[in-house]
Design an enzyme around this catalytic site. Structure first.
Site, PDB file in Angstrom:
ATOM      1  N   GLU A 290       0.954  -1.234  -0.043  1.00  0.00           N
ATOM      2  CA  GLU A 290      -0.056  -0.026  -0.049  1.00  0.00           C
ATOM      3  C   GLU A 290       0.575   1.226  -0.043  1.00  0.00           C
ATOM      4  O   GLU A 290       2.154   0.992   0.600  1.00  0.00           O
ATOM      5  CB  GLU A 290      -0.588   0.068   1.263  1.00  0.00           C
ATOM      6  CG  GLU A 290      -1.932   1.176   1.471  1.00  0.00           C
ATOM      7  CD  GLU A 290      -2.296   1.419   2.777  1.00  0.00           C
ATOM      8  OE1 GLU A 290      -3.350   1.988   3.098  1.00  0.00           O
ATOM      9  OE2 GLU A 290      -1.840   0.673   3.856  1.00  0.00           O
ATOM     10  N   LYS A 351      -9.862   0.299  -1.871  1.00  0.00           N
ATOM     11  CA  LYS A 351     -10.081  -0.025  -0.568  1.00  0.00           C
ATOM     12  C   LYS A 351     -11.330   0.358   0.021  1.00  0.00           C
ATOM     13  O   LYS A 351     -11.717   1.667  -0.082  1.00  0.00           O
ATOM     14  CB  LYS A 351      -9.020   0.776   0.263  1.00  0.00           C
ATOM     15  CG  LYS A 351      -9.110   0.324   2.122  1.00  0.00           C
ATOM     16  CD  LYS A 351      -8.211   1.273   2.830  1.00  0.00           C
ATOM     17  CE  LYS A 351      -8.248   0.605   4.234  1.00  0.00           C
ATOM     18  NZ  LYS A 351      -7.202   1.413   4.924  1.00  0.00           N
ATOM     19  N   CYS A 402      -4.321  -2.998   4.176  1.00  0.00           N
ATOM     20  CA  CYS A 402      -4.200  -2.632   5.492  1.00  0.00           C
ATOM     21  C   CYS A 402      -5.317  -3.140   6.542  1.00  0.00           C
ATOM     22  O   CYS A 402      -5.356  -4.264   6.756  1.00  0.00           O
ATOM     23  CB  CYS A 402      -3.941  -0.971   5.366  1.00  0.00           C
ATOM     24  SG  CYS A 402      -2.808  -0.564   7.106  1.00  0.00           S
TER      25      CYS A 402
END
Length: 537
Positions: A290, A351, A402
């Site tokens: 990321e 995301k 994440c």
């Protein structure tokens, strides 16, 4: 002559002693200090069960301690005990958040501890119900169910399952996911507390009643060994994970513009040089973390060219993490982009679950005036709507970004929609050497077992890792170093029972906990109503 009869005089009953006056509020506070202190201690012990400490048996001690401290108490007393347990637990668990600010650490810990206060009230209220250990374990799931969703999408850190990602309980994740692991840990801990209560009058009088609880706790502890964890696969793929590192860990990890991108491009080109020299095998695909590109490659020609050159050098598809301009000037997309050495950028995953106050600011107009630090979050992350299933070279991957690895449904969707290997792109540079990367790695280990998938973790500054489907960490990097990992990992199509049943076990267990509380409330209502009914003549 008749003898006089002695007259009997009735004996007056002794007057009842006046009831001891109820202690005032200061007296009650002083009397409750030992219990509060023990609750604080148990909360700290539970935090030590999690990474980076990894003393997982303390999760049983923490659960048992809270059960004992709330036994037979009122709901109000239980709530205070739960809060006294929860606040130090979260303060120690989330100590890595101090990088953002001590106020953020305390504020989030207080919010999360309120859920533990509700748990404490529920444990106290249901402590006299038959089968109390089962209801208590259900209430732990209820608490996590609520905390995973509220407020603002929830914050799942601190689930009992995440302290047990390499323990006898872990295989249960393949049956019912993280909620079943939490239930088993809580049930085992509560059964131990039940046994302790039975033994408090001495082993000779109470051992027969304590023995079943001890046997039950042992059975729950060992049940995971009976669960098969699927790992076999007909196909494999050669992967490389790139960790380019960052110039400055902490809030300003990016350093000068393009530094992070150049680090990852250079590490990829170094791998390509080793392949060309015959010192390394060419991978089938490469994973970048990321934020590995700190510029939007679709608007920055320099960023596009640097990525494209590195991808062409290695000659295989690369999953690139980049921030891409959103639908308007106020929003940005956090994406994983499939970059092909011949055709360039292609499919992408955005995301779905941005982090409140870190990646977007709720109620921005109002809060930014009060908390000026929030103005550092210049643009809000725009949430994606689709799962992270992407075709990356020969592999169909399931990408999560994440903190998304902490949310059950996001990871489960990628598997149920065809992901054959899980990828976690993450940037933990803000929290380097704080324990947070260790906690996130533990979550990835649980996901491997839960879904029967290898997990590839790519982090900008560490911890990058490769996790086998049985949860074993086969390769990992150190933090704050430039490194690359290469391995052959399985591609699996089979789904675990946890994938098939989805969130059903969590909902059943959570609702059972609420039902237990409802029965207590209903019983109390009936008792009060009965006490207020005049007796029939």
């Amino acid at each position: 002559m008749a003898l006089p009869v002695e007259q009997e005089h009735p004996v007056a009953a002794p007057e009842p002693e006046p009831a001891a006056p109820r202690p005032g509020r200061p007296g009650r506070l002083v009397a409750g200090l030992p219990r509060t202190g023990l609750a604080v201690l148990c909360g700290l012990l539970l935090a030590l069960a999690f990474p980076p400490y990894d003393a997982w048996p303390l999760s049983l001690v923490g659960v048992a301690g809270l059960s004992l401290l709330t036994w037979g108490r009122t709901a109000r007393q239980g709530a205070w005990t739960g809060f006294a347990f929860g606040l130090p637990f979260f303060l120690l668990l989330l100590w890595w958040l101090r990088v953002i600010g001590l106020d953020a650490t305390i504020g989030l810990s207080v919010i999360e501890a309120l859920f533990l206060a509700a748990l404490g009230a529920g444990l106290a209220a249901t402590s006299r119900l038959p089968g109390r250990p089962v209801w208590a374990a259900c209430l732990w799931v209820t608490q996590e169910w609520a905390r995973d969703r509220l407020p603002l999408g929830g914050f799942p850190w601190g689930r009992l399952a995440f302290a047990n990602t390499a323990t006898p309980f872990t295989p249960l994740a393949a049956l019912g996911g993280a909620p079943l692991v939490t239930f088993a840990v809580a049930l085992c801990g509560t059964l131990l507390a039940w046994a302790a209560l039975r033994l408090r009058r001495g082993p000779h009088r109470s051992l027969p009643t304590a023995a079943p609880a001890l046997a039950g706790a042992l059975a729950v502890l060992l049940a995971g060994y009976l669960v098969p964890v699927p790992t076999a696969a007909a196909e494999t793929v050669k992967v490389a994970v790139i960790q380019g590192n960052v110039p400055n860990p902490g809030m300003h990890f990016l350093g000068t513009p393009m530094t992070v991108l150049k680090n990852h491009a250079a590490a990829t080109e170094q791998l390509a040089a080793e392949v060309a020299a015959g010192r390394a095998e060419r991978p089938d695909l490469v994973i970048w973390p990321e934020n590995s590109s700190d510029f939007d490659p679709f608007t920055s020609a320099e960023a596009y060219g640097r990525i494209d050159a590195a991808v062409k050098a290695i000659g295989v598809p690369v999953l690139v993490g980049a921030l891409v301009n959103g639908p308007d000037e106020q929003h940005v997309l956090n994406q994983g982009i499939v970059w092909d050495p011949r055709t360039g950028p292609g499919a992408s995953y955005t995301k779905q679950h941005p982090v409140p106050f870190g990646e977007y600011v709720p109620f921005r107009d109002q809060l930014s005036k009060v908390i000026t630090r929030l103005q550092q979050v210049a643009r809000d992350f725009f949430p994606g709507t689709g799962s992270g299933v992407l075709q990356l070279g020969p592999a169909r991957i399931g990408d999560v970004i994440c903190f998304e690895v902490a949310y059950d449904e996001i990871v489960r969707d990628t598997v149920n929609q065809g992901g054959r290997v899980l990828v976690v792109q993450t940037n933990n540079a803000t929290y380097a050497k704080s324990g947070q990367p260790d906690q996130q790695l533990a979550m990835s280990r649980l996901r491997a077992v839960e879904h029967g998938r290898a997990v590839l973790i790519a982090a900008t500054s560490g911890i990058s890792a490769i996790v086998a489907p049985d949860g074993t960490v086969t390769h990992h990097t150190e933090e704050l170093t430039a490194a690359q990992l290469s391995a052959v990992v399985p591609l699996r199509d089979g789904r675990t029972l946890a994938d098939r049943v989805g969130a059903a076990p969590e909902w059943v267990l959570a609702l059972a906990g609420l039902l237990a509380c409802g029965l207590v409330v209903l019983d109390g209502f009936r008792r009060r109503r009965g006490a207020g009914t005049p007796a029939e003549s």
